[in-house]
Design a protein around this motif. Structure first.
Motif, short mmCIF file in Angstrom:
data_model
loop_
_atom_site.label_atom_id
_atom_site.label_comp_id
_atom_site.label_asym_id
_atom_site.label_seq_id
_atom_site.Cartn_x
_atom_site.Cartn_y
_atom_site.Cartn_z
N GLU A 50 0.82 -1.21 0.00
CA GLU A 50 0.00 0.00 0.00
C GLU A 50 0.86 1.26 0.00
O GLU A 50 0.55 2.23 -0.69
CB GLU A 50 -0.97 0.00 1.17
CG GLU A 50 -2.05 -1.07 1.06
CD GLU A 50 -2.81 -1.01 -0.27
OE1 GLU A 50 -3.22 0.09 -0.69
OE2 GLU A 50 -3.00 -2.07 -0.87
N ARG A 51 1.95 1.25 0.75
CA ARG A 51 2.84 2.42 0.78
C ARG A 51 3.48 2.64 -0.58
O ARG A 51 3.54 3.77 -1.09
CB ARG A 51 3.91 2.23 1.86
CG ARG A 51 4.96 3.30 1.87
CD ARG A 51 4.38 4.65 2.30
NE ARG A 51 5.47 5.61 2.33
CZ ARG A 51 5.37 6.86 1.93
NH1 ARG A 51 4.21 7.34 1.54
NH2 ARG A 51 6.40 7.65 1.97
N LEU A 52 3.97 1.58 -1.20
CA LEU A 52 4.61 1.72 -2.51
C LEU A 52 3.60 2.13 -3.58
O LEU A 52 3.92 2.93 -4.47
CB LEU A 52 5.34 0.44 -2.90
CG LEU A 52 6.62 0.18 -2.11
CD1 LEU A 52 7.18 -1.22 -2.40
CD2 LEU A 52 7.67 1.24 -2.41
N LYS A 53 2.38 1.62 -3.50
CA LYS A 53 1.34 2.06 -4.44
C LYS A 53 1.07 3.54 -4.26
O LYS A 53 0.88 4.26 -5.24
CB LYS A 53 0.07 1.23 -4.25
CG LYS A 53 0.21 -0.19 -4.79
CD LYS A 53 -0.91 -1.11 -4.34
CE LYS A 53 -2.21 -0.88 -5.02
NZ LYS A 53 -3.23 -1.89 -4.62
N THR A 58 3.40 0.42 -9.43
CA THR A 58 2.36 -0.50 -9.84
C THR A 58 2.72 -1.88 -9.32
O THR A 58 3.82 -2.38 -9.57
CB THR A 58 2.23 -0.54 -11.37
OG1 THR A 58 1.92 0.78 -11.82
CG2 THR A 58 1.15 -1.50 -11.82
N TYR A 59 1.81 -2.49 -8.59
CA TYR A 59 2.04 -3.79 -7.97
C TYR A 59 1.37 -4.88 -8.79
O TYR A 59 0.22 -4.76 -9.18
CB TYR A 59 1.48 -3.78 -6.55
CG TYR A 59 1.41 -5.12 -5.88
CD1 TYR A 59 2.56 -5.80 -5.51
CD2 TYR A 59 0.18 -5.71 -5.59
CE1 TYR A 59 2.49 -7.03 -4.87
CE2 TYR A 59 0.10 -6.93 -4.93
CZ TYR A 59 1.26 -7.58 -4.58
OH TYR A 59 1.18 -8.80 -3.95
N LYS A 60 2.12 -5.95 -9.04
CA LYS A 60 1.58 -7.14 -9.72
C LYS A 60 2.12 -8.36 -9.02
O LYS A 60 3.21 -8.35 -8.45
CB LYS A 60 2.01 -7.17 -11.18
CG LYS A 60 1.43 -6.06 -12.03
CD LYS A 60 1.90 -6.17 -13.45
CE LYS A 60 1.42 -4.97 -14.23
NZ LYS A 60 2.01 -4.92 -15.57
N ALA A 67 6.36 -11.17 -6.80
CA ALA A 67 5.82 -9.82 -6.63
C ALA A 67 6.63 -8.86 -7.47
O ALA A 67 7.85 -8.97 -7.55
CB ALA A 67 5.87 -9.41 -5.17
N SER A 68 5.92 -7.93 -8.11
CA SER A 68 6.58 -6.93 -8.94
C SER A 68 6.06 -5.55 -8.60
O SER A 68 4.87 -5.35 -8.39
CB SER A 68 6.29 -7.19 -10.42
OG SER A 68 6.73 -8.46 -10.81
N PHE A 69 7.00 -4.62 -8.53
CA PHE A 69 6.69 -3.20 -8.41
C PHE A 69 7.37 -2.55 -9.61
O PHE A 69 8.60 -2.48 -9.66
CB PHE A 69 7.23 -2.62 -7.10
CG PHE A 69 6.56 -3.19 -5.88
CD1 PHE A 69 5.33 -2.72 -5.45
CD2 PHE A 69 7.16 -4.21 -5.16
CE1 PHE A 69 4.71 -3.24 -4.34
CE2 PHE A 69 6.55 -4.74 -4.04
CZ PHE A 69 5.32 -4.26 -3.62
N ASP A 70 6.56 -2.15 -10.58
CA ASP A 70 7.08 -1.65 -11.85
C ASP A 70 8.03 -2.70 -12.43
O ASP A 70 7.63 -3.83 -12.61
CB ASP A 70 7.72 -0.27 -11.69
CG ASP A 70 6.70 0.80 -11.32
OD1 ASP A 70 5.49 0.57 -11.54
OD2 ASP A 70 7.10 1.85 -10.82
N ASP A 71 9.29 -2.35 -12.67
CA ASP A 71 10.20 -3.31 -13.29
C ASP A 71 11.05 -4.09 -12.29
O ASP A 71 11.95 -4.83 -12.66
CB ASP A 71 11.11 -2.60 -14.30
CG ASP A 71 11.97 -1.53 -13.66
OD1 ASP A 71 11.67 -1.10 -12.54
OD2 ASP A 71 12.95 -1.11 -14.30
N ILE A 72 10.76 -3.95 -11.01
CA ILE A 72 11.46 -4.70 -9.97
C ILE A 72 10.64 -5.93 -9.63
O ILE A 72 9.52 -5.82 -9.11
CB ILE A 72 11.65 -3.86 -8.68
CG1 ILE A 72 12.32 -2.52 -8.96
CG2 ILE A 72 12.38 -4.67 -7.61
CD1 ILE A 72 13.76 -2.62 -9.40
N CYS A 73 11.14 -7.11 -9.95
CA CYS A 73 10.44 -8.37 -9.70
C CYS A 73 11.30 -9.27 -8.82
O CYS A 73 12.50 -9.40 -9.05
CB CYS A 73 10.14 -9.10 -11.00
SG CYS A 73 9.03 -8.21 -12.08
N GLU A 74 10.68 -9.86 -7.84
CA GLU A 74 11.37 -10.79 -6.95
C GLU A 74 10.46 -11.97 -6.64
O GLU A 74 9.24 -11.88 -6.77
CB GLU A 74 11.78 -10.11 -5.64
CG GLU A 74 12.80 -9.02 -5.79
CD GLU A 74 14.20 -9.51 -6.15
OE1 GLU A 74 14.48 -10.71 -5.96
OE2 GLU A 74 15.00 -8.68 -6.61
#
Length: 101
Positions: A50-53, A58-60, A67-74
């Motif tokens: 929620e904080r990063l959004k 963008t969370y996917k 989990a991905s936040f924009d182009d950061i995926c782990e």
């Protein structure tokens, strides 16, 4: 600093009030360090989401281990671990605006 400390300080903007508790000034509350385990507790991990959004990410997710936040995926063994790993990658690499870190 540990992964959780980096996330708490740089993403959630919590301050270490004592060696064993955080202070969340936005919500005017104390959080025991031992009570914040986002890599083990999905509800805690969702605070990070929620904080990063709110910061424009963008969370996917695949729903189980990625989990991905924009182009950061782990990835992780659980979704909570994947979220924590991705958040740590963002915070530790300072790949977001330095003004709020």
């Amino acid at each position: 600093m540990t992964k959780i400390e980096i996330i708490a300080r740089r993403i959630l903007e919590w301050k270490l009030n004592r060696w064993d508790r955080w202070y969340d000034y936005k919500n005017d509350r104390f959080i025991l360090v031992s009570d914040f385990q986002p890599d083990e507790n999905l509800d805690h991990a969702m605070l990070i989401v929620e904080r990063l959004k709110g910061l424009g990410f963008t969370y996917k997710t695949n729903g189980t281990s990625k989990a991905s936040f924009d182009d950061i995926c782990e990835t992780g063994e659980t979704l909570a671990q994947a979220i924590t790993n991705a958040a740590y990658s963002i915070a530790d690499n300072s790949s977001i605006d330095e003004g709020w870190i």
